[in-house]
Design a protein around this motif. Structure first.
Motif, short mmCIF file in Angstrom:
data_model
loop_
_atom_site.label_atom_id
_atom_site.label_comp_id
_atom_site.label_asym_id
_atom_site.label_seq_id
_atom_site.Cartn_x
_atom_site.Cartn_y
_atom_site.Cartn_z
N SER A 274 0.65 76.27 20.25
CA SER A 274 1.72 75.53 20.14
C SER A 274 2.19 74.99 19.05
O SER A 274 2.07 74.06 18.54
CB SER A 274 1.29 74.24 21.26
N TYR B 262 4.24 71.80 18.40
CA TYR B 262 3.73 70.50 18.51
C TYR B 262 3.30 69.89 16.90
O TYR B 262 3.55 68.90 16.54
CB TYR B 262 2.18 70.56 19.19
N ILE C 41 1.29 68.30 34.23
CA ILE C 41 0.83 67.58 32.79
C ILE C 41 0.65 66.18 33.15
O ILE C 41 -0.33 65.55 32.63
CB ILE C 41 2.20 67.80 31.96
N HIS D 257 4.78 66.94 25.66
CA HIS D 257 4.82 68.12 26.06
C HIS D 257 5.98 68.28 27.29
O HIS D 257 6.69 69.25 27.23
CB HIS D 257 3.59 68.35 26.67
N HIS E 292 9.36 68.68 25.82
CA HIS E 292 9.58 70.03 25.11
C HIS E 292 9.82 70.91 26.16
O HIS E 292 10.78 71.86 26.03
CB HIS E 292 8.26 70.41 24.18
N ALA F 255 4.64 77.11 28.17
CA ALA F 255 4.50 75.80 27.42
C ALA F 255 3.73 74.95 28.32
O ALA F 255 2.94 74.04 27.91
CB ALA F 255 5.83 75.31 27.37
N GLN F 256 3.77 75.04 29.54
CA GLN F 256 2.82 74.50 30.69
C GLN F 256 1.25 74.79 30.29
O GLN F 256 0.54 73.88 30.18
CB GLN F 256 3.08 74.90 32.09
N ALA G 27 0.30 73.39 27.00
CA ALA G 27 -0.02 71.58 27.36
C ALA G 27 -1.35 71.50 27.76
O ALA G 27 -2.03 70.54 27.24
CB ALA G 27 1.06 70.99 28.14
N ASP H 288 -4.01 72.02 25.34
CA ASP H 288 -3.85 70.89 24.39
C ASP H 288 -4.97 69.82 24.70
O ASP H 288 -5.74 69.29 23.97
CB ASP H 288 -2.42 70.53 24.02
#
Length: 425
Positions: free
Chosen positions: A182, A185, A257, A281, A284, A297-298, A301, A304
């Motif tokens: 990511s 970020y 998320i 997130h 984004h 992206a999911q 996240a 992360d």
């Protein structure tokens, strides 16, 4: 008589095994991008919406770009690639330097779930395609094989093992994928002024799978999280928008998320940091324009959150330190005083200073400086921000003081650091 198959025969044999085992298209491309072997021979990929190339060319371009990133001379791990129209491919670059057995093996296209008429209509709207094309697209989608996510991952593992002779797990495959990185970020940073209302729940799947996945986040176990996520079936996800497949995916990502935020807090991550990550997130994801990007992206996240919980547990700091570090993290762009931190922690300033250095190894002032330098390094990756702007925003008195502190923590001046970044990229 049994014998070892070498060179061209060996790769052709592997391609045939994959095709016979899964009944999915398999292609072997040479280093120039020409099709050396296609199974079945009569399979025709759709043409892209723009340009004169084919869908296969789009996939090989992706493979070439990834090869450039990974470097030459070594075999890569399988790459999982999803187009904006949900076709999925596996790509494996063959080792260089072996006569008649180089190039790239491509498996696909397949779907992770059947595409219904409503799904197709949503995609038509997302990409501004004429409704009159819907039936043609439906016919194309119906011609594609459907494999569950788990079987798809195992196909990638099988290809890798047959070609290289090396073992590979699903977790290894997913951890190596670009989806886990990511970079946005590190370069952008969360906006603490925005927050999203969260009203949707994760729908239509076994609650035990959900609990297991978020239990891994609470434990800071990214590997377990990825293995658990691989067990989710695409068609079991809820439909959270009737008009847009992309919107539905975004809504599902936002809801996941939200649940990950709660799991991270239960795992010991301080709530302000968890909510900050959540805001970033979600913001984004809202900016993305295609379904594969939202999926990537999911996953990034969720990983992360797991990484943050893991790092927080390793630090073994007291609640006092967590409170102070969280406040510093959120207020780097403001003046931060020892008195304010003491007020937050509910301690005498001198006692707080003593405990903080004992736990972190740094005086409060040094810790704040270090965090501001880390933020400065992130800002340097963004275009259009000068070094003097960064120094002013992060409350360094002047450029020379900023340079002194920066060199103290990095061994380089800000200009040297930025120049190294430019040379690297």
């Amino acid at each position: 008589m049994l014998g070892r198959i070498e060179g061209t025969g060996r790769i052709s044999y592997i391609c045939k095994l994959i095709y016979e085992a899964y009944r999915i298209p398999v292609f072997w491309l040479d280093t120039g991008g020409s099709v050396h072997l296609a199974l079945p021979a009569s399979f025709e990929c759709r043409t892209p919406l723009q340009g004169s190339g084919s869908l296969l060319a789009e996939v090989t371009d992706h493979a070439a770009q990834q090869t450039g990133v990974q470097g030459c001379g070594v075999s890569s791990l399988p790459q999982l690639y999803t187009t904006g129209f949900l076709e999925q491919f596996i790509l494996l670059r063959l080792p260089d330097g072996q006569p008649n057995s180089s190039g790239t093996v491509i498996i696909g296209p397949v779907l992770s779930a059947p595409i219904t008429g409503d799904n197709a209509a949503d995609l038509m709207r997302d990409y501004n395609l004429a409704p009159s094309q819907q039936e043609r697209w439906l016919q194309y989608y119906r011609s594609l094989p459907v494999l569950s996510r788990t079987r798809w991952y195992h196909a990638a593992l099988l290809l890798h093992t047959l070609v290289t002779g090396e073992e590979l797990s699903v977790t290894d495959l997913l951890l190596a994928a670009p989806v886990q990185q990511s970079a946005e970020y590190a370069g952008d940073g969360p906006d603490l002024d925005l927050s999203y209302r969260r009203e949707n729940e994760w729908l239509h799947h076994d609650p035990m799978l959900e609990r297991e996945m978020f239990r891994f986040i609470a434990a800071g176990d990214k590997e377990g999280l990825l293995a658990s996520q691989a067990a989710f079936s695409e068609e079991r996800f809820g439909l959270l928008s009737k008009k847009s497949r992309l919107r539905s995916k975004k809504n599902l990502a936002v809801s996941s998320i939200t649940l990950a935020t709660r799991a991270a807090i239960e795992g010991g991550l301080f709530w302000e940091i968890a909510y900050t990550l959540s805001d970033f997130h979600i913001q984004h994801i809202e900016e993305l324009n295609d379904i594969p990007a939202v999926d990537r992206a999911q996953t990034a996240a969720l990983c992360d959150f797991a990484d943050r919980v893991r790092d927080n547990r390793r630090s073994k700091h007291s609640r006092m330190s967590a409170l102070c570090q969280n406040y510093i993290f959120n207020h780097l762009y403001e003046e931060i005083t020892l008195g304010r931190l003491a007020e937050i922690a509910g301690l005498n300033p001198s006692y707080l200073s003593h405990l903080f250095k004992k736990e972190t190894g740094l005086a409060v002032s040094d810790y704040i400086q270090r965090e501001r330098i880390e933020e400065a390094k992130r800002l340097m990756t963004l275009p259009g921000i000068t070094l003097s702007d960064i120094a002013t925003r992060l409350h360094f008195n002047d450029q020379s003081y900023f340079t002194k502190v920066f060199k103290k923590f990095t061994g380089l001046t800000p200009r040297q650091f930025r120049q190294d970044l430019e040379n690297f990229f």
